[in-house]
Design a protein around this motif. Structure first.
Motif, PDB file in Angstrom:
ATOM      1  N   GLY A   1       0.757  -1.224   0.649  1.00  0.00           N
ATOM      2  CA  GLY A   1      -0.096  -0.549   0.017  1.00  0.00           C
ATOM      3  C   GLY A   1       0.918   1.279  -0.358  1.00  0.00           C
ATOM      4  O   GLY A   1       0.569   2.696   0.082  1.00  0.00           O
ATOM      5  N   ALA A   2       1.810   0.780  -0.233  1.00  0.00           N
ATOM      6  CA  ALA A   2       3.426   2.218  -0.139  1.00  0.00           C
ATOM      7  C   ALA A   2       3.116   3.100  -1.551  1.00  0.00           C
ATOM      8  O   ALA A   2       3.911   4.458  -1.396  1.00  0.00           O
ATOM      9  CB  ALA A   2       4.138   1.861   0.276  1.00  0.00           C
ATOM     10  N   GLY A   3       2.212   2.099  -2.728  1.00  0.00           N
ATOM     11  CA  GLY A   3       2.588   3.218  -4.189  1.00  0.00           C
ATOM     12  C   GLY A   3       3.455   2.598  -5.497  1.00  0.00           C
ATOM     13  O   GLY A   3       3.452   3.171  -5.807  1.00  0.00           O
ATOM     14  N   LYS A   4       4.227   1.724  -4.534  1.00  0.00           N
ATOM     15  CA  LYS A   4       5.252   0.995  -5.493  1.00  0.00           C
ATOM     16  C   LYS A   4       4.363   0.653  -6.686  1.00  0.00           C
ATOM     17  O   LYS A   4       5.524   1.311  -7.976  1.00  0.00           O
ATOM     18  CB  LYS A   4       5.707   0.709  -4.650  1.00  0.00           C
ATOM     19  CG  LYS A   4       6.238   0.283  -3.303  1.00  0.00           C
ATOM     20  CD  LYS A   4       7.382  -0.741  -3.006  1.00  0.00           C
ATOM     21  CE  LYS A   4       6.757  -2.052  -2.038  1.00  0.00           C
ATOM     22  NZ  LYS A   4       5.178  -2.319  -1.221  1.00  0.00           N
ATOM     23  N   THR A   5       3.672   0.158  -7.614  1.00  0.00           N
ATOM     24  CA  THR A   5       3.093  -0.457  -8.103  1.00  0.00           C
ATOM     25  C   THR A   5       2.698   0.431  -8.815  1.00  0.00           C
ATOM     26  O   THR A   5       3.120   0.633  -9.917  1.00  0.00           O
ATOM     27  CB  THR A   5       2.249  -1.318  -8.234  1.00  0.00           C
ATOM     28  OG1 THR A   5       2.455  -2.569  -7.100  1.00  0.00           O
ATOM     29  CG2 THR A   5       1.821  -2.317  -8.744  1.00  0.00           C
ATOM     30  N   THR A   6       1.559   1.915  -8.431  1.00  0.00           N
ATOM     31  CA  THR A   6       0.909   3.317  -9.326  1.00  0.00           C
ATOM     32  C   THR A   6       2.022   3.300  -9.741  1.00  0.00           C
ATOM     33  O   THR A   6       2.202   3.925 -10.398  1.00  0.00           O
ATOM     34  CB  THR A   6       0.519   4.071  -7.882  1.00  0.00           C
ATOM     35  OG1 THR A   6      -0.151   2.791  -6.791  1.00  0.00           O
ATOM     36  CG2 THR A   6      -0.129   5.612  -7.898  1.00  0.00           C
TER      37      THR A   6
END
Lengths: 243, 253
Positions: free
Chosen positions: A44-49
């Protein structure tokens, strides 16, 4: 030293939200050309985004992304996506054989992937040419991840975005893939950006590391920062007190 | 058919009502609504048609067709609300189908240019097109949702939106047209088509009734295929923006 390398992807104050929920907040930083950068952080840290932004599957709400000093919007989306290859953890397959999947990047260009090349790619990812005509529905999660990596390599990307690609692999396969990626990086100068939950892997294969949490970049630097993080949140994450 | 006979036909409504009540199926309200609506709608149409046929004015034919297309659009659009501009896409499809079929029928002199032929045939064409549109939109929205990862994969490898949506589009076109094609294979063996049965009951020559039924069947084949393909090709571009990004894509990790 990392400073001698040019940035290939540069983020300047990038914000991204989904349905009003902020996913990425004020991302600033760059990935160095020809280097292996690992991205670590809790779910949920936003890495894939961040990866989807690099491949331009999505666009930021504000801020700019530069690819080789040129705004990402100035590139043709198709050319850009071929040069910035993305292999996701989900390793989505299209129905049919392994060959059909490997050939997909070529099929999209109206060309065909020679069988010999496909077999070579399968050897590279430690699967073996015998898998060529296997139906993908008979493959394990780890085998699909290997096919997914091989498929991304078909376009000979300048940047490889790898999202947890070894998460379903056993120790031996994981080492095979790590060696392959390092070989590609050294042989072709391909920039590698690798999301991993495995801190040992981040330390051993990464030149640089970004630590992300709750949509923000907390620390960046040489990968050995993970041995001695400055930020208290990163210290807790490295100790395993935070997922 | 006498009004007494028509009244007695309500027995066929009471049977499902009694069964629904006894078995607590909860279908009573919908059954009554459906019955009342069909009585009012069909009687109204009957009187309107009587008036239109008698007046022999072309403008009334056009008005009837506009009414049919309006009702069909209103009904079908609910299934495609997630697709931007679906109302206009449906109107364009129904108008195109109507113009295409009537142009062939009237142009080649297959049917005479009178209200008696144009209106019932238009009703069957637009009605069938509406059913096809609903079948297509139902399947297409489900396919797009289910194949989101595949669509994203193809885009990420440098595919165009058309390449990315191709499987969803073709699967939906095939799935929506299969019932029409399949039902034509067994027609006459399992059931006599409604229009043909109606003509025979009304005293028409069975061979002539069959000839008209064949015309309608072939017409509906074109209607089915053209509706699905046209609606598909009008709909898919609205799922992407000019940056070749899918508009409804998941962003979670």
């Amino acid at each position: 030293m990392t400073t001698t390398y040019e940035p290939i992807i540069q983020f300047n104050n990038v914000h991204f939200s989904d349905k009003g929920m902020p996913i990425l907040k004020n991302i600033t930083g760059s990935f160095q050309e020809g280097k292996i950068t690992t991205l670590v952080g809790p779910s949920g840290a936003g890495k894939t985004t961040l990866f989807r932004l690099c491949n331009r599957l999505i666009s930021p709400d504000s801020g700019e992304i530069l690819i080789k000093d040129k705004p990402i919007e100035q590139y043709d989306p198709i050319d850009l996506r071929r040069k910035i290859g993305l292999a996701l953890q989900s390793a989505t397959m299209i129905s049919g054989t392994v060959y059909k999947n490997l050939s997909l990047p070529m099929t999209l260009k109206g060309e065909e992937l020679p069988e010999e090349d496909a077999k070579e790619l399968l050897e590279d990812v430690a699967l073996g040419g015998a898998f060529l005509n296997r139906n993908v529905k008979d493959l394990s999660g780890g085998q699909k991840q290997k096919v997914s990596i091989a498929r991304t390599l078909v376009n000979h990307p300048k940047v490889l975005l790898l999202d947890e690609i070894t998460s379903s692999l056993d120790r031996v396969s994981q080492q095979d893939i790590e060696e392959l990626i390092q070989k590609i990086n050294q042989k072709y100068g391909t920039t590698i950006i690798w999301i991993t939950h495995n801190l040992e892997q981040a330390l051993s294969i990464g030149d640089n590391t970004w630590v992300m949490m709750a949509g923000e970049v907390i620390e960046t630097g040489r990968s050995d920062l993970l041995n001695n993080p400055r930020d208290e949140r990163v210290q807790r994450f490295v100790r395993g007190d935070m997922e | 058919m006498s009004y007494l006979a028509l009244f007695l036909s309500l027995i066929f409504v009471f049977i499902p009502l009694i069964l629904s009540k006894t078995l607590h199926l909860g279908l009573e309200k919908d059954t009554i609504i459906a019955t009342v609506r069909s009585i009012i709608q069909l009687l109204a149409v009957g009187y309107v048609l009587q008036f239109v046929f008698a007046s022999e004015q072309f403008v009334f034919i056009i008005l009837m067709i506009i009414l049919m297309i309006g009702a069909a659009t209103q009904n079908a659009r609910k299934k495609g609300v997630t697709i931007k501009g679906i109302t206009w896409k449906l109107i364009a499809t129904f108008v195109f189908i109507e113009v295409l079929t009537q142009a062939i029928l009237l142009g080649f002199g297959i049917t005479p240019p009178t209200a008696q032929y144009i209106i019932p045939i238009s009703g069957m064409v637009v009605g069938n097109s509406m059913v096809l549109a609903i079948l297509f939109l139902n399947r297409f929205t489900a396919e797009v949702e289910a194949r989101q990862d595949e669509t994203e994969l193809i885009l990420s490898l440098g595919g165009t939106p058309k390449q990315a949506i191709h499987t969803s589009l073709v699967t939906s076109i095939k799935a929506s047209t299969i019932p029409t094609i399949e039902s034509q294979k067994t027609i006459g063996l399992v059931q006599l088509p409604g229009m043909m049965s109606g003509q025979i009951i009304a005293g028409a020559d069975p061979v002539q009734a069959v000839q008209f039924q064949l015309l309608i069947l072939f017409l509906l084949l074109t209607t089915a295929i053209v509706t699905s393909i046209m609606l598909g090709f009008l709909s898919y571009p609205t799922l992407f923006n000019d940056k070749m990004q899918m508009l409804k894509i998941r962003e979670e990790e």
